[in-house]
Design a protein around this motif. Structure first.
Motif, PDB file in Angstrom:
ATOM      1  N   SER A  99       0.859  -1.174   0.000  1.00 47.00           N
ATOM      2  CA  SER A  99       0.000   0.000   0.000  1.00 47.00           C
ATOM      3  C   SER A  99       0.901   1.231   0.000  1.00 47.00           C
ATOM      4  O   SER A  99       1.745   1.389   0.883  1.00 47.00           O
ATOM      5  CB  SER A  99      -0.885   0.000   1.251  1.00 47.00           C
ATOM      6  OG  SER A  99      -1.509   1.249   1.403  1.00 47.00           O
ATOM      7  N   PHE A 106       0.040  -6.019   1.289  1.00 49.10           N
ATOM      8  CA  PHE A 106      -1.350  -6.476   1.136  1.00 49.10           C
ATOM      9  C   PHE A 106      -1.375  -7.712   0.252  1.00 49.10           C
ATOM     10  O   PHE A 106      -0.467  -7.968  -0.517  1.00 49.10           O
ATOM     11  CB  PHE A 106      -2.243  -5.375   0.544  1.00 49.10           C
ATOM     12  CG  PHE A 106      -1.934  -5.055  -0.903  1.00 49.10           C
ATOM     13  CD1 PHE A 106      -2.449  -5.831  -1.939  1.00 49.10           C
ATOM     14  CD2 PHE A 106      -1.130  -3.978  -1.221  1.00 49.10           C
ATOM     15  CE1 PHE A 106      -2.154  -5.540  -3.263  1.00 49.10           C
ATOM     16  CE2 PHE A 106      -0.828  -3.680  -2.541  1.00 49.10           C
ATOM     17  CZ  PHE A 106      -1.337  -4.465  -3.562  1.00 49.10           C
ATOM     18  N   PHE A 108      -4.939  -9.777  -1.576  1.00 47.74           N
ATOM     19  CA  PHE A 108      -6.382  -9.994  -1.593  1.00 47.74           C
ATOM     20  C   PHE A 108      -6.816 -10.455  -2.978  1.00 47.74           C
ATOM     21  O   PHE A 108      -6.132 -10.217  -3.965  1.00 47.74           O
ATOM     22  CB  PHE A 108      -7.152  -8.738  -1.169  1.00 47.74           C
ATOM     23  CG  PHE A 108      -7.117  -7.604  -2.175  1.00 47.74           C
ATOM     24  CD1 PHE A 108      -8.224  -7.354  -2.986  1.00 47.74           C
ATOM     25  CD2 PHE A 108      -6.009  -6.793  -2.293  1.00 47.74           C
ATOM     26  CE1 PHE A 108      -8.200  -6.316  -3.899  1.00 47.74           C
ATOM     27  CE2 PHE A 108      -5.980  -5.748  -3.200  1.00 47.74           C
ATOM     28  CZ  PHE A 108      -7.083  -5.506  -4.007  1.00 47.74           C
ATOM     29  N   ASN A 130     -13.510  -6.584  -6.343  1.00 47.37           N
ATOM     30  CA  ASN A 130     -13.609  -6.591  -4.886  1.00 47.37           C
ATOM     31  C   ASN A 130     -13.284  -5.181  -4.382  1.00 47.37           C
ATOM     32  O   ASN A 130     -12.162  -4.887  -3.995  1.00 47.37           O
ATOM     33  CB  ASN A 130     -12.628  -7.627  -4.319  1.00 47.37           C
ATOM     34  CG  ASN A 130     -12.658  -7.701  -2.806  1.00 47.37           C
ATOM     35  OD1 ASN A 130     -13.353  -6.958  -2.133  1.00 47.37           O
ATOM     36  ND2 ASN A 130     -11.862  -8.609  -2.269  1.00 47.37           N
ATOM     37  N   LEU A 132     -14.253  -3.638  -1.686  1.00 49.21           N
ATOM     38  CA  LEU A 132     -13.941  -3.613  -0.257  1.00 49.21           C
ATOM     39  C   LEU A 132     -12.492  -4.038  -0.008  1.00 49.21           C
ATOM     40  O   LEU A 132     -11.761  -3.383   0.733  1.00 49.21           O
ATOM     41  CB  LEU A 132     -14.912  -4.520   0.509  1.00 49.21           C
ATOM     42  CG  LEU A 132     -14.814  -4.503   2.020  1.00 49.21           C
ATOM     43  CD1 LEU A 132     -15.073  -3.107   2.570  1.00 49.21           C
ATOM     44  CD2 LEU A 132     -15.807  -5.492   2.608  1.00 49.21           C
ATOM     45  N   GLY A 133     -12.069  -5.117  -0.654  1.00 50.95           N
ATOM     46  CA  GLY A 133     -10.686  -5.582  -0.501  1.00 50.95           C
ATOM     47  C   GLY A 133      -9.683  -4.562  -1.003  1.00 50.95           C
ATOM     48  O   GLY A 133      -8.634  -4.341  -0.392  1.00 50.95           O
ATOM     49  N   ALA A 135     -10.154  -1.269  -1.205  1.00 46.75           N
ATOM     50  CA  ALA A 135     -10.151  -0.123  -0.291  1.00 46.75           C
ATOM     51  C   ALA A 135      -9.375  -0.446   0.975  1.00 46.75           C
ATOM     52  O   ALA A 135      -8.615   0.384   1.477  1.00 46.75           O
ATOM     53  CB  ALA A 135     -11.582   0.284   0.050  1.00 46.75           C
ATOM     54  N   GLU A 136      -9.546  -1.660   1.479  1.00 44.30           N
ATOM     55  CA  GLU A 136      -8.803  -2.050   2.680  1.00 44.30           C
ATOM     56  C   GLU A 136      -7.303  -2.068   2.400  1.00 44.30           C
ATOM     57  O   GLU A 136      -6.503  -1.554   3.181  1.00 44.30           O
ATOM     58  CB  GLU A 136      -9.276  -3.423   3.156  1.00 44.30           C
ATOM     59  CG  GLU A 136      -8.570  -3.885   4.420  1.00 44.30           C
ATOM     60  CD  GLU A 136      -9.102  -5.206   4.927  1.00 44.30           C
ATOM     61  OE1 GLU A 136      -9.145  -5.359   6.154  1.00 44.30           O
ATOM     62  OE2 GLU A 136      -9.460  -6.078   4.107  1.00 44.30           O
ATOM     63  N   ALA A 137      -6.894  -2.652   1.271  1.00 46.61           N
ATOM     64  CA  ALA A 137      -5.469  -2.715   0.918  1.00 46.61           C
ATOM     65  C   ALA A 137      -4.875  -1.322   0.748  1.00 46.61           C
ATOM     66  O   ALA A 137      -3.730  -1.081   1.112  1.00 46.61           O
ATOM     67  CB  ALA A 137      -5.279  -3.533  -0.360  1.00 46.61           C
ATOM     68  N   GLY A 139      -5.871   1.336   2.277  1.00 44.94           N
ATOM     69  CA  GLY A 139      -6.070   2.162   3.465  1.00 44.94           C
ATOM     70  C   GLY A 139      -7.168   3.186   3.256  1.00 44.94           C
ATOM     71  O   GLY A 139      -7.148   4.265   3.852  1.00 44.94           O
ATOM     72  N   LEU A 141     -10.692   2.514   3.484  1.00 48.91           N
ATOM     73  CA  LEU A 141     -12.022   2.096   3.941  1.00 48.91           C
ATOM     74  C   LEU A 141     -12.881   3.270   4.403  1.00 48.91           C
ATOM     75  O   LEU A 141     -14.069   3.323   4.074  1.00 48.91           O
ATOM     76  CB  LEU A 141     -11.911   1.036   5.033  1.00 48.91           C
ATOM     77  CG  LEU A 141     -11.564  -0.372   4.547  1.00 48.91           C
ATOM     78  CD1 LEU A 141     -11.351  -1.308   5.741  1.00 48.91           C
ATOM     79  CD2 LEU A 141     -12.630  -0.918   3.619  1.00 48.91           C
TER      80      LEU A 141
END
Length: 154
Positions: A99, A106, A108, A130, A132-133, A135-137, A139, A141
């Motif tokens: 990231s 990350f 995913f 994906n 959500l995945g 966005a999480e990777a 940072g 969210l």
């Protein structure tokens, strides 16, 4: 003497897509009348693009956007699933890297898809990214939640 068939099939197209995720410029081609669909697109985003130019413009804009730009993708693994139709495959991509904003690693599953190829060109692609995945990777969210309206939800 017979000529070797050099028209890429669906597996080769998926491999070219995979290499493109890690910076290889292996070209993928869309048929003039190709269709690209994202049935689970984010609210307010189109779910269907028709025609080579519209698809290419959409994909170029998407790869320049925030989450994708925030991910230093260092590896992409493609898993391809054969179907009873030789022109169609289902596939999934798993991405790994770092990231950019956080400097953290990350990994995913970034998307699954169904691809139809004719004469070495994509004619139909149903893409299930994906979000959500990603966005999480990246940072991101909180930004995704705010965009979806989750910021005001108890």
């Amino acid at each position: 003497m017979t000529e070797r068939n050099t028209v890429p099939g669906p597996r080769e197209i998926v491999e070219r897509m995979r290499r493109g995720m890690v910076g290889d410029t292996a070209a993928i081609e869309f048929a003039e009348d190709a269709v690209y669909e994202t049935p689970f697109a984010l609210p307010g985003s189109p779910r269907r693009f028709e025609g080579r130019e519209a698809i290419q413009n959409h994909l170029a804009a998407r790869s320049a956007e925030g989450m994708r730009a925030a991910l230093d993708i260092r590896d992409a693994v493609a898993t391809v699933y054969e179907t009873t139709d030789p022109d169609v495959v289902a596939f999934e991509f798993e991405l790994s890297g770092v990231s950019v904003p956080a400097g953290t690693p990350f990994r995913f599953t970034s998307s699954i898809g169904v691809l139809r190829v004719r004469d070495g060109r994509i004619t139909h692609w149903r893409d299930f990214p994906n979000f959500l995945g990603g966005a999480e990777a990246a940072g991101a969210l909180p930004q995704l939640a705010a965009m979806l309206g989750g910021q005001d939800t108890p």
